[in-house]
Write an enzyme that holds these catalytic residues in place. Structure first.
Site, short mmCIF file in Angstrom:
data_model
loop_
_atom_site.label_atom_id
_atom_site.label_comp_id
_atom_site.label_asym_id
_atom_site.label_seq_id
_atom_site.Cartn_x
_atom_site.Cartn_y
_atom_site.Cartn_z
N GLY A 1 0.84 -1.19 0.00
CA GLY A 1 0.00 0.00 0.00
C GLY A 1 0.87 1.24 0.00
O GLY A 1 2.08 1.18 0.27
N GLY B 1 0.67 5.86 0.51
CA GLY B 1 -0.10 7.03 0.89
C GLY B 1 0.81 8.23 0.99
O GLY B 1 1.99 8.18 0.61
N GLY B 2 0.27 9.32 1.51
CA GLY B 2 1.04 10.54 1.58
C GLY B 2 2.23 10.47 2.52
O GLY B 2 3.20 11.21 2.36
N MET B 3 2.16 9.58 3.52
CA MET B 3 3.26 9.47 4.48
C MET B 3 4.38 8.58 3.97
O MET B 3 5.54 8.75 4.36
CB MET B 3 2.75 8.90 5.80
CG MET B 3 1.83 9.83 6.56
SD MET B 3 2.71 11.23 7.24
CE MET B 3 3.74 10.42 8.45
N VAL C 1 3.95 0.94 2.36
CA VAL C 1 4.05 -0.30 3.13
C VAL C 1 4.51 -1.38 2.17
O VAL C 1 3.86 -1.65 1.16
CB VAL C 1 2.72 -0.68 3.79
CG1 VAL C 1 2.88 -1.97 4.59
CG2 VAL C 1 2.21 0.44 4.68
N LYS D 1 6.97 -0.57 6.84
CA LYS D 1 6.39 0.75 6.63
C LYS D 1 7.53 1.76 6.51
O LYS D 1 8.26 2.00 7.47
CB LYS D 1 5.45 1.13 7.77
CG LYS D 1 4.65 2.39 7.54
CD LYS D 1 3.57 2.55 8.59
CE LYS D 1 2.53 1.45 8.51
NZ LYS D 1 1.38 1.69 9.42
N ASP E 1 -8.79 5.47 15.39
CA ASP E 1 -9.29 5.08 14.07
C ASP E 1 -9.74 3.62 14.08
O ASP E 1 -9.37 2.83 13.21
CB ASP E 1 -8.21 5.30 13.01
CG ASP E 1 -8.79 5.36 11.60
OD1 ASP E 1 -10.01 5.60 11.47
OD2 ASP E 1 -8.03 5.18 10.63
#
Length: 533
Positions: free
Chosen positions: A23, A25-27, A30, A45, A139
């Site tokens: 996966g 994302g912006g950070m 993974v 990660k 979350d």
């Protein structure tokens, strides 16, 4: 200015051999990787290099990673190692082969009550352990509950109660209840978490605590039992209002086979007032087990591996009882009076006049009430818009340095945040909440009007190859959270716009005269302060 760290070998990351991407994302990303030292495959990660250049964030990363790594609880994914390699921060975690609960529900629908309560109990163990160490997950949702694949290779949809092993994932955005809103290990910005499962107090200025996670867990229990979220996703304003003021329909009315006692468990878990909820996740789990037992449904034994974590299972738990909902008996009408057939014209004239006066008074009162309700509705919408904007403000933006502007048509709230009233490095910006799908529609209109092409990911904004365009912002599971656009206007100003679908908010920042070079610096700021992926 220090030189950029060297780009890592795409096939290796330090001692790890990269096998694939799980996966992004912006950070960061993974990765599926092989740990040669320990001869095992892991989930790696890896954060973008910019995070390692922020000394404050590096310290927080190590502090939070240390706490999560100490969570020696069977239902928390273990962190093997953390640190920095070639200028990039990383987490080495156990690789879980299986399926998340959200995917399972979408494929197979709701599960039987005993299995649902067993799964919730396992997640509750993980939460109680985290809460005991001062961490709030923030979350809790089905996509963050990972189910281990069956050893016989069978479909998890067909598994029965007691056959699952669940992990609560993404503790990377967990943090202490008294901490600020800066970036966590995998997310930034103020709106950490999914609004479909967000406790009412999360829409206000106060910091969440363990009871906020209990509310989210009750929402997950509701969905696992019914196959539906407590409140339908869609209009962010309506969703926020529902969490603040409405009750979901009882689960037993959506699925008649459910023991009605579970309705009381969910209702208390989703109480608007945190003080009226179950105070721990373990209490909610124990109450759900008690409700099943009282209804005669066989319940799997509690998870012995985690039984030592959290409060005493059934102590002080009230066994819900079935309640009969009886309507009021129909009232009998009084016998009709025989009509007076005498021509009392004078009385009739006065009656007509009285009715006319009464009608005028009633109409006047009705107009006053309608006008008052309209004022109340306008005030409620303004307050809701203010809460949504507050949730979507980037972490570095100081609300005290923003001006409230009159909202345009369709807008609920508009903040203008001048750069000279903000901390150093925060660009001039505007943050707006719109009703319905207004934010998404306005973003789409901007993309079309400027003929912006779609980019592969937000990180492409401001790059030398594709400086202008738009990209979807997704989480680690490739679920779309919103969209980001980067463009240079006719005056040469660099502009960034983004929309968050679940909040219905638009963000806009600019760098006067920045051109395409300015897009890169704006996007770096956005990634560190505003990105929620």
């Amino acid at each position: 200015m220090s030189a950029e760290p060297p780009a890592p070998d795409p096939e290796h990351f330090g001692p790890y051999r990269v096998l694939g991407v799980l996966g992004s994302g912006g950070m960061g990303r993974v990765l599926r990787a092989h740990d040669a030292e320990h001869e095992r495959e892991v989930a790696l990660k890896v954060l973008h290099p910019q995070w390692a250049q922020d000394e404050g964030y590096r310290g927080r990363f190590r502090r939070e990673a240390r706490i999560v790594a100490r969570l020696n609880e069977p239902h928390v994914i273990p962190i093997h190692r953390y640190g920095e390699i070639d200028g990039q921060l990383f987490l080495d975690m156990r690789l879980v082969e299986g399926e998340d609960l959200d995917s399972l529900l979408r494929r197979g629908g709701p599960v039987d009550p005993a299995r649902a309560v067993d799964l919730i109990g396992q997640v509750a163990h993980a939460l109680d352990a985290a809460h005991a160490m001062g961490l709030v997950h923030r979350d809790v949702k089905p996509s963050n509950v990972l189910l281990v694949a069956r050893s016989d290779g069978g479909d998890l949809v067909t598994s029965a109660a007691g056959e699952d092993f669940a992990y609560l994932a993404d503790f990377g955005i967990a943090r202490g209840g008294d901490e600020g809103t800066g970036p966590g290990l995998t997310a930034t910005g103020t709106a950490v978490g999914s609004t479909e499962y967000m406790a009412p107090e999360r829409f206000g200025p106060g910091a969440p605590d363990a009871r906020s996670d209990v509310y989210s867990l009750a929402c997950v229990l509701y969905e696992v039992l019914t196959g539906r979220r407590p409140f339908a996703p869609g209009d962010p304003l309506a969703l926020m209002y529902a969490h603040l003021h409405e009750e979901p329909p009882p689960a037993s009315t959506l699925r008649s086979s459910l023991p009605p006692g579970l309705d009381d468990v969910v209702r208390r878990g989703m109480a608007k007032d945190p003080g009226r909820r179950w105070q721990t996740a373990g209490e909610l789990s124990a109450a759900a087990r008690a409700a099943l037992a009282a209804s005669g449904v066989p319940v799997p034994r509690p998870d012995a591996a985690a039984a030592t974590v959290g409060p005493d299972g059934g102590a002080g738990v009230r066994t819900p009882t079935r309640r009969e909902h009886l309507g009021d008996a129909p009232s009998e009408r009084p016998p009709a009076q025989a009509p007076d057939r005498k021509p009392w014209l004078t009385r009739l004239t006065w009656a007509v006049a009285a009715i006319a006066v009464l009608a005028v008074l009633l109409l006047t009162a009705l107009l006053v009430v309608i006008d008052g309700r309209a004022d109340d509705a306008t005030a409620d919408a303004s307050e809701a818009g203010a809460r949504l904007v507050a949730l979507s403000l980037p972490a570095g933006v100081d609300p005290a340095g923003c001006n409230v502007e009159p909202p345009a048509e369709g807008e609920l709230r508009r903040l203008s945040c001048p750069s000279d009233s903000q901390p150093e490095g925060v660009p001039t910006g505007r943050y707006t909440a719109l009703g319905g799908a207004g934010a998404a529609e306005e973003f789409a209109a901007h993309v079309e009007a400027n003929d912006l092409r779609q980019l592969q990911e937000p990180g492409d904004c401001g790059s030398s190859d594709t400086p202008q365009g738009w990209a979807e912002v997704t989480d680690a599971d490739d679920r779309v959270l919103g969209r980001l656009s980067c463009a240079v206007d006719d005056d040469g100003d660099a502009e960034l716009r983004w929309v968050w679908d679940d909040l219905g908010t638009l963000g806009f920042v600019e760098q006067r005269g920045g051109g395409e070079d300015g897009l890169s610096s704006l996007r770096s700021w956005w990634s560190s302060e505003a990105d929620r992926s």
